[in-house]
Motif scaffolding. Structure first.
Motif, short mmCIF file in Angstrom:
data_model
loop_
_atom_site.label_atom_id
_atom_site.label_comp_id
_atom_site.label_asym_id
_atom_site.label_seq_id
_atom_site.Cartn_x
_atom_site.Cartn_y
_atom_site.Cartn_z
N SER A 1 0.81 -1.22 0.00
CA SER A 1 0.00 0.00 0.00
C SER A 1 0.84 1.27 0.00
N GLY A 2 2.00 1.26 0.63
CA GLY A 2 2.79 2.49 0.77
C GLY A 2 2.22 3.39 1.87
N LEU A 3 0.98 3.15 2.29
CA LEU A 3 0.36 3.95 3.34
C LEU A 3 0.30 3.09 4.60
N SER B 1 3.31 10.27 6.59
CA SER B 1 4.04 10.21 5.33
C SER B 1 3.47 9.10 4.47
N TYR B 2 3.69 9.24 3.19
CA TYR B 2 3.34 8.19 2.25
C TYR B 2 4.59 7.90 1.44
N GLY B 3 5.05 6.66 1.50
CA GLY B 3 6.26 6.34 0.73
C GLY B 3 6.46 4.85 0.65
N VAL B 4 7.14 4.41 -0.41
CA VAL B 4 7.35 2.98 -0.60
C VAL B 4 8.41 2.42 0.34
N GLN B 5 9.37 3.30 0.70
CA GLN B 5 10.38 2.86 1.67
C GLN B 5 9.88 3.24 3.05
N TRP B 6 9.99 2.33 3.99
CA TRP B 6 9.41 2.61 5.31
C TRP B 6 10.25 1.99 6.40
N GLU B 7 10.37 2.73 7.47
CA GLU B 7 10.95 2.21 8.71
C GLU B 7 10.07 2.67 9.85
N LEU B 8 10.00 1.87 10.91
CA LEU B 8 9.13 2.26 12.03
C LEU B 8 9.64 3.54 12.69
N PHE B 9 10.97 3.68 12.79
CA PHE B 9 11.56 4.89 13.35
C PHE B 9 12.31 5.63 12.25
N LEU C 1 6.83 15.98 3.68
CA LEU C 1 6.35 17.30 3.23
C LEU C 1 5.26 17.13 2.17
N ASN C 2 5.48 16.22 1.22
CA ASN C 2 4.47 16.02 0.18
C ASN C 2 3.16 15.49 0.75
N HIS D 1 0.52 7.41 10.17
CA HIS D 1 1.16 6.91 8.95
C HIS D 1 2.65 7.23 9.02
N GLY D 2 3.43 6.52 8.23
CA GLY D 2 4.85 6.84 8.16
C GLY D 2 5.61 6.37 9.39
N SER D 3 6.60 7.14 9.78
CA SER D 3 7.55 6.69 10.81
C SER D 3 7.44 7.51 12.09
N ILE D 4 7.74 6.84 13.18
CA ILE D 4 7.82 7.49 14.49
C ILE D 4 9.10 8.33 14.53
#
Ligand code: FE2
Ligand code: FE2
Length: 287
Positions: A31-33, A173-181, A210-211, A242-245
Motif C-alpha cells: 500500500s505504501g500507506l 508520510s506516504y512512501g514505498v520505503q518505510w521504517e518504524l523509526f 512534506l508532500n 502513517h509513516g515513521s515514528i
C-alpha cells in the motif's frame, strides 16, 4: 539516509516504543500507506489509539494479544478523526471487547461520521471529558485539537507519563520505503535541496513527509495553527498514524521546522496551481 532496514521478521511483533506504549501495526508493503495503531497499557487497563482499517483488524488484534493484553482490558477506543483507515475496525473491536463500559472517544465534530461505522458503544466527546482521559491509576492522556489538520474535528493525544504525542495524520508520510523509526544520515539534516537529493537517493523520507502534508492537510494556515498548538506540549516522541515514528530530538526539530514553514498546503496549493494554469492558457491564447 540508510537504505530501508526492513527485513521479513522486523515487524512481526508489537513494538514497545515507550514504557507501556506499543505500536501494533504491520509492514504494509503493497500500500505504501502504513497505518500505525497504538496501544497504551496502564496496569490492567488499556486504550487503543486510531485502531486501524477493517481488513487490518485480525493483524492488529494479534499484536495486541502478543503484548499480554486481552480485549476485555481495553477500556477506550480513541479516534483522532473519522477516516476509515483508523476507524474501520471499530465494530470489530467492539465485538472482541464486549464490555458495557467500553467508550469510544472523539471530538464532537467527528461523532456524526463515526456512528456510520455501525458502532454500538457510546461516543464520548473530548469536551465532555474536559480534554483528558484518566486511567484508574491517575495517569492522564491529554487531547489537543488540531482543527482542519486535516478534518474539522482532528486532534492529537499527549501521554504525560511517557512524553509520546500521538499525532494522527500530522507528521505522517506516504512512501514505498518505510521504517518504524525515522532515521537520517547526519548530513541529511539541514539539507537545502530536498526535491533533488544531493546523495542521489531515490527516496527522501523528509520530502515524503512534506508532500504528504501538502496533499492531505487542508491549508497552510491550518497546518501552521496545529503545529503552534502542538509546540506547547513537552513531547519527546512523535507517533503518527502513517509513516515513521520520530524519537530523535534533532530530527523532531528539523521536521517540525520544515513543516512550520511549509507553503502551498492543501487548498492554497490547488488555487496557486489553478492560477498558473489560467495564466498559461491565457498566454497561449494571446499567441
Ligand atoms: Fe486522515
Ligand atoms: Fe490517516
Amino acid at each position: 539516509m540508510p537504505e530501508s532496514s526492513y527485513t521479513e521478521t522486523d515487524y512481526e511483533s508489537a513494538v514497545e516504543i515507550a514504557p507501556g506504549v506499543f505500536w501494533v501495526g504491520f509492514y504494509d508493503a503493497p500500500s505504501g500507506l502504513h497505518c500505525n495503531p497504538y496501544l497504551i497499557v496502564d496496569g490492567d487497563e488499556a486504550v487503543v489509539i486510531d485502531g486501524g482499517s477493517r481488513p487490518d483488524f485480525a493483524t492488529v488484534m494479534l499484536k495486541i494479544l502478543q503484548t499480554g493484553v486481552i480485549p476485555q482490558q481495553i477500556k477506550a477506543l480513541i479516534y483522532q478523526h473519522y477516516d476509515p483507515d483508523l476507524c474501520g475496525s471499530a465494530p470489530n473491536f467492539e465485538d472482541a471487547i464486549r464490555q458495557k463500559d467500553l467508550k469510544i472517544i472523539s471530538a464532537g465534530e467527528n461523532m456524526m461520521f463515526i456512528r456510520h461505522y455501525s458502532i454500538s458503544s457510546p461516543v464520548v466527546s473530548l469536551s465532555k471529558l474536559k480534554f483528558q482521559y484518566e486511567f484508574s491509576s491517575g495517569r492522564k492522556l491529554q487531547f489537543i485539537k488540531t482543527p482542519y489538520s486535516h478534518s474539522a474535528g482532528s486532534f492529537v493525544t499527549f501521554d504525560h507519563q511517557t512524553g509520546v504525542l500521538f499525532t494522527s495524520d500530522l507528521f505522517g508520510s506516504y512512501g514505498v520505503q518505510w521504517e518504524l523509526f525515522l532515521h537520517l544520515a547526519a548530513d541529511c539534516i539541514e539539507c537545502k535541496n530536498l526535491s533533488h537529493c544531493p546523495r542521489k537517493l531515490p527516496n527522501c523520507p523528509v520530502n515524503d513527509i512534506l508532500n504528504f502534508h501538502r496533499n492531505i492537510m487542508t491549508s497552510t494556515r491550518a497546518l501552521k495553527y496545529s503545529l503552534e498548538q502542538i509546540a506547547k506540549m513537552p513531547f519527546k516522541i512523535l507517533a503518527p498514524q502513517h509513516g515513521s515514528i520520530i524519537d530523535d530530538e534533532n530530527l523532531i526539530n528539523y521536521v517540525f521546522k520544515l513543516l512550520a514553514s511549509l507553503e502551498d498546503v492543501g487548498i492554497d496549493r490547488t488555487i496557486k496551481d489553478a492560477h498558473q494554469f489560467d495564466y498559461g492558457t491565457l498566454n497561449n491564447t494571446d499567441l
